[in-house]
Design a protein around this motif. Structure first.
Motif, PDB file in Angstrom:
ATOM      1  N   LEU A  45       0.858  -1.176   0.000  1.00  0.00           N
ATOM      2  CA  LEU A  45       0.000   0.000   0.000  1.00  0.00           C
ATOM      3  C   LEU A  45       0.899   1.232   0.000  1.00  0.00           C
ATOM      4  O   LEU A  45       1.709   1.414   0.909  1.00  0.00           O
ATOM      5  CB  LEU A  45      -0.903  -0.022   1.235  1.00  0.00           C
ATOM      6  CG  LEU A  45      -2.029   0.990   1.291  1.00  0.00           C
ATOM      7  CD1 LEU A  45      -2.995   0.758   0.135  1.00  0.00           C
ATOM      8  CD2 LEU A  45      -2.753   0.902   2.611  1.00  0.00           C
ATOM      9  N   THR A  46       0.776   2.062  -1.037  1.00  0.00           N
ATOM     10  CA  THR A  46       1.620   3.258  -1.138  1.00  0.00           C
ATOM     11  C   THR A  46       1.059   4.371  -0.256  1.00  0.00           C
ATOM     12  O   THR A  46      -0.050   4.269   0.275  1.00  0.00           O
ATOM     13  CB  THR A  46       1.708   3.753  -2.596  1.00  0.00           C
ATOM     14  OG1 THR A  46       0.406   4.174  -3.017  1.00  0.00           O
ATOM     15  CG2 THR A  46       2.241   2.669  -3.509  1.00  0.00           C
ATOM     16  N   SER A  47       1.811   5.446  -0.125  1.00  0.00           N
ATOM     17  CA  SER A  47       1.379   6.573   0.711  1.00  0.00           C
ATOM     18  C   SER A  47       0.151   7.272   0.130  1.00  0.00           C
ATOM     19  O   SER A  47      -0.566   7.963   0.842  1.00  0.00           O
ATOM     20  CB  SER A  47       2.527   7.570   0.880  1.00  0.00           C
ATOM     21  OG  SER A  47       2.962   8.012  -0.387  1.00  0.00           O
ATOM     22  N   ARG A  48      -0.119   7.076  -1.139  1.00  0.00           N
ATOM     23  CA  ARG A  48      -1.309   7.676  -1.781  1.00  0.00           C
ATOM     24  C   ARG A  48      -2.503   6.723  -1.771  1.00  0.00           C
ATOM     25  O   ARG A  48      -3.526   7.005  -2.372  1.00  0.00           O
ATOM     26  CB  ARG A  48      -0.980   8.061  -3.214  1.00  0.00           C
ATOM     27  CG  ARG A  48       0.079   9.130  -3.280  1.00  0.00           C
ATOM     28  CD  ARG A  48       0.400   9.469  -4.696  1.00  0.00           C
ATOM     29  NE  ARG A  48       1.575  10.331  -4.709  1.00  0.00           N
ATOM     30  CZ  ARG A  48       1.729  11.313  -5.547  1.00  0.00           C
ATOM     31  NH1 ARG A  48       0.827  11.561  -6.454  1.00  0.00           N
ATOM     32  NH2 ARG A  48       2.814  12.047  -5.490  1.00  0.00           N
ATOM     33  N   GLY A  49      -2.356   5.570  -1.135  1.00  0.00           N
ATOM     34  CA  GLY A  49      -3.453   4.620  -1.031  1.00  0.00           C
ATOM     35  C   GLY A  49      -3.563   3.656  -2.195  1.00  0.00           C
ATOM     36  O   GLY A  49      -4.513   2.885  -2.275  1.00  0.00           O
ATOM     37  N   LYS A  50      -2.621   3.696  -3.093  1.00  0.00           N
ATOM     38  CA  LYS A  50      -2.635   2.813  -4.256  1.00  0.00           C
ATOM     39  C   LYS A  50      -1.977   1.479  -3.882  1.00  0.00           C
ATOM     40  O   LYS A  50      -1.002   1.439  -3.146  1.00  0.00           O
ATOM     41  CB  LYS A  50      -1.866   3.488  -5.397  1.00  0.00           C
ATOM     42  CG  LYS A  50      -1.894   2.741  -6.689  1.00  0.00           C
ATOM     43  CD  LYS A  50      -1.125   3.510  -7.755  1.00  0.00           C
ATOM     44  CE  LYS A  50      -1.049   2.699  -9.020  1.00  0.00           C
ATOM     45  NZ  LYS A  50      -0.194   3.334 -10.020  1.00  0.00           N
ATOM     46  N   ARG A  51      -2.522   0.387  -4.412  1.00  0.00           N
ATOM     47  CA  ARG A  51      -1.949  -0.941  -4.173  1.00  0.00           C
ATOM     48  C   ARG A  51      -1.062  -1.304  -5.349  1.00  0.00           C
ATOM     49  O   ARG A  51      -1.495  -1.252  -6.496  1.00  0.00           O
ATOM     50  CB  ARG A  51      -3.045  -1.979  -4.016  1.00  0.00           C
ATOM     51  CG  ARG A  51      -3.853  -1.811  -2.766  1.00  0.00           C
ATOM     52  CD  ARG A  51      -4.912  -2.870  -2.676  1.00  0.00           C
ATOM     53  NE  ARG A  51      -5.675  -2.707  -1.452  1.00  0.00           N
ATOM     54  CZ  ARG A  51      -6.180  -3.696  -0.758  1.00  0.00           C
ATOM     55  NH1 ARG A  51      -6.033  -4.937  -1.181  1.00  0.00           N
ATOM     56  NH2 ARG A  51      -6.841  -3.470   0.342  1.00  0.00           N
ATOM     57  N   ILE A  52       0.170  -1.713  -5.039  1.00  0.00           N
ATOM     58  CA  ILE A  52       1.084  -2.157  -6.087  1.00  0.00           C
ATOM     59  C   ILE A  52       1.661  -3.513  -5.693  1.00  0.00           C
ATOM     60  O   ILE A  52       1.749  -3.850  -4.517  1.00  0.00           O
ATOM     61  CB  ILE A  52       2.232  -1.145  -6.342  1.00  0.00           C
ATOM     62  CG1 ILE A  52       3.070  -0.929  -5.076  1.00  0.00           C
ATOM     63  CG2 ILE A  52       1.692   0.165  -6.857  1.00  0.00           C
ATOM     64  CD1 ILE A  52       4.329  -0.119  -5.314  1.00  0.00           C
ATOM     65  N   SER A  53       2.052  -4.285  -6.690  1.00  0.00           N
ATOM     66  CA  SER A  53       2.665  -5.588  -6.455  1.00  0.00           C
ATOM     67  C   SER A  53       4.172  -5.399  -6.305  1.00  0.00           C
ATOM     68  O   SER A  53       4.795  -4.656  -7.070  1.00  0.00           O
ATOM     69  CB  SER A  53       2.358  -6.514  -7.630  1.00  0.00           C
ATOM     70  OG  SER A  53       2.850  -7.794  -7.368  1.00  0.00           O
TER      71      SER A  53
END
Length: 153
Positions: free
Chosen positions: A124-132
């Motif tokens: 979970l990134t600081s902007r709320g985006k989920r990345i693998s």
């Protein structure tokens, strides 16, 4: 004198800085702090250390060292009894089989480590985006999404 002072400081103050408190900002790694990587490496050997380590591991046992010494004495003409291959053959055979087994085991460890290090997780990134992200790339302060998988059985 400087070395002695440093040695005394290390010996006397060994546990002082080991458990220093720290604050970690979630999602924002601190570049001034050095943390170990999340990479897993269970290999015992590398290309340079394979032969010396395997030979050391074998000759630390008394019987293997004894057979090496007996085989070496066969190079002295006054002590020679029989043919050289009757002494060197079994010793070389045991060493080659051991080296092959150790090589096979270490390659298996390498492949297992690669598989674990390449395993994908959701960050979970600081902007709320989920990345693998690969498990070897996970750092301190990363937020990892943990999901519970329910299996019916």
């Amino acid at each position: 004198r400087r070395c002695l002072g440093a040695l005394l400081r290390v010996c006397c103050c060994l546990g002082r800085d080991r458990h220093k408190s720290r604050t970690v900002a979630i999602g924002h790694p601190d570049p001034s702090q050095k943390y170990p990587t999340n990479r897993i490496c269970n290999q015992k050997y590398n290309l340079i250390t394979f032969l010396p380590k395997v030979l050391f591991e074998q000759f630390k046992y008394f019987l293997n060292l004894y057979f090496l010494v007996v085989s070496l004495t066969q190079f002295i003409p006054q002590l020679r009894i029989g043919y050289l291959y009757t002494y060197w053959g079994p010793l070389v055979f045991v060493l080659v089989v051991t080296m092959l087994r150790e090589l096979f085991d270490d390659v298996k460890r390498l492949y297992r480590d690669r598989e674990v290090n390449r395993q994908q997780y959701t960050k979970l990134t600081s902007r709320g985006k989920r990345i693998s992200i690969a498990s070897s790339k996970i750092q301190v302060s990363d937020i990892i999404v943990v999901e519970k998988v329910i299996t019916k059985g």
